[in-house]
Design an enzyme around this catalytic site. Structure first.
Site, PDB file in Angstrom:
ATOM      1  CB  CYS A  46      -0.961  -0.013   1.172  1.00 34.65           C
ATOM      2  SG  CYS A  46      -2.004  -1.470   1.178  1.00 34.65           S
ATOM      3  CB  CYS A  86     -13.638  -1.443   6.131  1.00 30.69           C
ATOM      4  SG  CYS A  86     -13.756  -2.668   7.443  1.00 30.69           S
ATOM      5  CB  VAL A 107     -11.999  -2.060  -2.715  1.00 32.37           C
ATOM      6  CG1 VAL A 107     -11.343  -2.538  -3.992  1.00 32.37           C
ATOM      7  CG2 VAL A 107     -11.274  -2.625  -1.509  1.00 32.37           C
ATOM      8  CE  LYS A 138     -15.524   4.477   6.104  1.00 29.46           C
ATOM      9  NZ  LYS A 138     -16.163   4.130   4.898  1.00 29.46           N
ATOM     10  CG  HIS A 166      -6.121   1.469  -0.393  1.00 23.65           C
ATOM     11  ND1 HIS A 166      -5.123   2.241  -0.945  1.00 23.65           N
ATOM     12  CD2 HIS A 166      -5.489   0.546   0.378  1.00 23.65           C
ATOM     13  CE1 HIS A 166      -3.947   1.801  -0.537  1.00 23.65           C
ATOM     14  NE2 HIS A 166      -4.149   0.776   0.266  1.00 23.65           N
TER      15      HIS A 166
END
Lengths: 395, 487
Positions: free
Chosen positions: A83, A208, A211, A335, A339
């Site tokens: 990451c 979480c 994506v 958030k 990501h």
């Protein structure tokens, strides 16, 4: 510090880009970046491509970038550091300029994650020897462990910690709602966050990050060359530090599982490089790796912004909210952006760049001088941490 | 030769999986079509988790038998089962590595009938001098939903160490009888047993073949039926053990109880499991007859010695029974036993293809859970590495073996992960800290959620790490189980 200036930056819209290939995302970010830099493409002398997940992404090597942008026979390098990949790509380009190996370099990070067919990150092998014994836990599963350990060590009841974690996510949703490039632009309530389905105890759905697909890039050069192109307000790189675990946290008994050792080391080195003594007071904005709410929370301590054990209070006091003392994730963070692994580090730098230049629209903070980015790859026990500091030239 | 120097059993151990299906749950689920199954809806049957099989259960039973005793006296390992996971890969060989037994060990898989357990024990008793033989029997039979086998069978393992010094039970003799009596069978490639009428199995099988064998045992050893203190007739059919006992003429109170309400018929392992249970409560001088039935019959006579009270398995049968948790969720039972295909989503498509070359290079480390201890700093770590993980002294090539399977350890951090694909969710994993200094990122299994907390003690269990369905391959490793207190 101040050896390398950012000539231009670009960032694609992040999200479930069902219509776009990785190539489209790269071109989208690059066209914005090139226009911002105000140079011809041929002026770029070297390029770094960052992307992290091979099997569903663009394929091996530097060729995807060279081909997508039709870079003509220049050195192009492909980097991968989980990451922290985006920051790693920027580091390559910045070091090349700082070293005098070239005058103008490009760093581009991209990830196309929404072709897997399912939510969350793709599942990958950890290497053939590790595969023999390491657990195949999900990313939320590995970071969730911070919460229990942090709660036990600092005697913060899990309920209070959960509320602080909820505030972390709530604040980012508030910010993301004001960002046209964010993936998720929806406000949520603390109750919604606290009552969401469990993903990995104690992390619920809203703890979480999403994506998504996306790309971001930067063209860097020396301050002198930037001036020669007529640039007045320069944003320079004050520090870029990367730290990789050597196994101390995961294989020896010296780490208690409540913080990120490498974030602390990378931050300390970055502050030294940038000449920052009191980050809580000297930083104007922060873009940190909020893959999970609890990650952002402990990161406030790991960056020496909150005192150890004090992040919960700072978070609940609104210190990191948009109107707080040190806004964090003013663009919405992972958030709300999701990501796309290779792009995230550069996406963070992009927001700091906009903030310093006063170009952040309705998210704009006043008097932004210096901002920090923080990237984290791997797990709390075994990771690569990256800290970047960017700001006004001479500030 | 004194009794204590004669060949016999030196130690015993047992393993029963933690999960026990309430038979009533299965019977209720099948009630719409097979109301008669209600007649079997009593008690609970033990069943394996997805990460258990006859090898892992056998290893745990053997560890139970070894307790803290020296393993170097063992020079042979027999593994008996009709449900060995591999047809061509030594199952006993895997178990011997997991138990960290010497590489020079003789290993043998014994299979082919439910008599495999008693036959393996008998073979060991006839061949074990002067060194010891570890006999392990384990069974995890697949059962077709709504079959009476589904309710009658249970999964379990048992182990005995056979030798000739300080035995707790002397071997007095045995008789065998071979008959192609096919009350059930399972052919190559078949998942489930094909079963003939139970009344025939009772009348022509148990009630004729067992008494005939035991009478020959009596004749050969000079023992009178009335002198038998414990008679073990492992059978799941009601009333059959009593019928056999009457036919033989042993005293009614000598008939050993079954473990059907707690475990179920554990096939080849069942006679040894029942024997272990009797040894756990036997008194010196007691004469124990154990019968194994499967295409004929074995009958073995043991006499408990003065050492009988000195054998302390790590857990034993009674405690193996007590650790059970009752499961009322019949669909969970079906899913964990591959009797129903749930939609686990795309995440389950990922299979971790084990590189056999890599696995072989690390086979002892992984199967026996051997870490490294730096001879310069004393730092213990897993896995071993060329350069020590010690934060200050990165000594090179200094590491010697540091066994971790029985080392005390505690939880550093953990989570219950609902996102990862895991056949028995949630997926518990975290960091485990061994008292010797090693720290390992591990999976947890057999989790009692009330025991799982930071700082909680854990013990290590041998389990399946990877079940590669596409290539029908199994990779084994160790997992941590939260335990109530330091053991």
């Amino acid at each position: 510090m101040d050896k390398v200036a950012i000539l231009g930056m670009g960032c694609s819209a992040f999200g479930e880009r069902w219509e776009a290939d990785a190539e489209d995302l790269m071109v989208e970010a690059f066209q914005e970046c090139l226009a911002d830099a105000g140079i011809e493409k041929d002026a770029i002398q070297a390029a770094w491509l960052g992307c992290a997940v091979d099997p569903i992404n663009v394929g091996n090597s530097a060729l995807p970038l060279a081909t997508a942008l039709r870079l003509q026979s220049i050195p192009v390098s492909r980097v991968e550091n989980m990451c922290a990949t985006g920051t790693e790509a920027l580091r390559g380009a910045a070091y090349a300029v700082a070293a005098g190996a070239c005058d103008i370099a490009l760093a581009l990070g991209v990830e196309k994650l929404k072709d897997t067919g399912y939510g969350g990150l793709p599942i990958r092998t950890k290497g053939l020897v590790n595969d023999l014994w390491m657990p195949y836990g999900s990313a939320p599963g590995t970071f969730a462990q911070l919460a229990e350990a942090y709660s036990a060590k600092h005697r913060v009841p899990m309920e209070d910690l959960k509320r602080a974690m909820a505030h972390v996510s709530w604040k980012s949703h508030e910010n993301g709602a004001r960002n046209p490039k964010a993936h998720i632009r929806k406000r949520v309530t603390i109750d919604q966050i606290l009552n969401a389905p469990m993903i990995s105890e104690p992390l619920g759905l809203f703890d979480c990050c999403g994506v998504s697909d996306g790309a971001a890039c930067a063209i860097v050069t020396t301050p002198e060359i930037a001036r020669s192109f007529g640039k007045q307000d320069l944003v320079t790189i004050k520090a870029l530090q990367i730290c990789a675990s050597n196994g101390i946290e995961s294989q020896s008994s010296s780490w208690d599982g409540t913080y990120l050792m490498n974030t602390r080391k990378a931050a300390a080195r970055a502050y030294q490089e940038a000449g920052i003594g009191k980050p809580r007071h000297e930083l104007s904005v922060m873009e940190v790796h909020d893959c999970f709410s609890v990650t952002e929370l402990v990161t406030m301590e790991d960056l020496f912004v909150s005192p150890e054990g004090g992040a919960t209070r700072d978070v609940l006091d609104g210190f990191f909210d948009a109107e707080g003392g040190l806004p964090c994730q003013i663009d919405g963070g992972l958030k709300c952006f999701g990501h796309p692994i290779g792009a995230s580090g550069l996406r963070m730098a992009y927001e700091v760049y906009l903030q310093v230049l006063g170009r952040a629209g309705e998210r704009q903070r006043k008097n932004v001088r210096v901002g920090l980015t923080h990237n984290l790859g791997g797990t709390p026990a075994h990771n690569v941490a990256a800290v970047g500091i960017f700001g006004r030239y001479g500030a | 030769m004194g009794m204590a120097d004669a060949v016999g059993i030196k130690a015993f151990g047992a393993y029963i999986p933690r999960m026990r299906l309430k038979r009533a749950a299965a019977a209720t689920a099948h009630g719409w079509a097979f109301p008669a199954l209600q007649g079997l809806a009593k008690g609970a049957r033990a069943f394996t988790d997805w990460d258990e099989d006859s090898i892992t259960m056998g290893v745990e039973a053997a560890r139970d038998a070894f307790a803290s005793r020296d393993r170097s006296q063992v020079d042979a390992l027999f593994l008996a089962s009709t449900t060995l996971p591999f047809i061509d890969r030594s199952n006993a060989g895997i178990a011997s590595l997991a138990l960290d037994l010497p590489q020079t060990l003789r290993t043998l898989d014994i299979t082919g009938s439910l008599r495999a357990g008693t036959s393996a024990m008998l073979t060991a008793l006839c061949t074990s001098k002067p060194r010891d033989t570890l006999v392990v029997a384990a069974e995890a039979r697949k059962t077709k939903p709504a079959s009476s086998q589904e309710l009658r069978y249970g999964d379990a393992a048992a182990a005995v160490i056979v030798g000739s010094k300080d035995v707790i039970a002397v071997f007095r003799g045995a008789a065998s009888l071979n008959a192609d009596f096919v009350d059930h069978y399972r052919a190559e490639g078949q998942k489930h047993d094909y079963v003939w009428e139970e009344r025939w199995a009772r009348d022509e099988g148990y009630l004729k073949l067992v008494p005939a064998t035991v009478r020959r045992l009596f004749a050969d050893t000079g023992l009178a039926a009335t002198e038998v203190d414990r008679l073990i007739v492992p059978v799941a059919l009601p009333g059959v053990a009593e019928g056999v006992s009457r036919a033989i003429g042993v005293r009614a109170e000598a008939l050993a109880p079954q473990l059907l309400d707690e475990c179920g018929d554990a096939g080849a392992a069942y006679p040894i499991l029942l024997l272990a249970r009797e040894l756990e409560r036997a008194r010196p001088g007691q004469k124990i007859v154990v019968v194994g039935v499967g295409n004929g019959c074995d009958a073995l006579l043991f006499e408990a010695t003065g050492h009988i009270g000195s054998c302390n398995p790590r857990r034993g049968v009674d405690r193996a029974i007590k650790r059970g948790v009752e499961i009322g969720d019949y669909l969970k039972f079906l899913a964990l036993r591959d009797e129903i295909e749930l939609d686990w989503g795309m995440r389950s498509e990922f299979t971790n293809k084990i590189a056999l070359t890599t696995e072989y290079r690390h086979s002892r480390e992984m199967l026996a859970f051997i870490g490294g201890r730096c001879t310069r700093t004393g730092t213990v770590q897993f896995p071993k590495s060329r350069v020590s993980v010690n934060p200050e002294v990165h000594a090179v090539d200094t590491q010697v073996d540091a066994p971790l399977a029985d080392a005390p350890a505690r939880v550093v951090s953990f989570t219950a992960d609902w996102l990862s694909y895991y056949p028995n969710p949630p997926f518990y994993f975290g960091l485990v800290q061994f008292e010797n200094g090693a720290r390992v990122s591990m999976e947890f299994t057999d989790v009692d959620r009330s025991l799982l907390r930071i700082g909680a003690p854990v013990s290590m269990v041998f389990r399946l790490k990877e079940l590669d369905r596409r290539r029908a391959y199994r990779h084994y490793f160790w997992k941590a189980t939260p335990v109530a207190s330091d053991q």
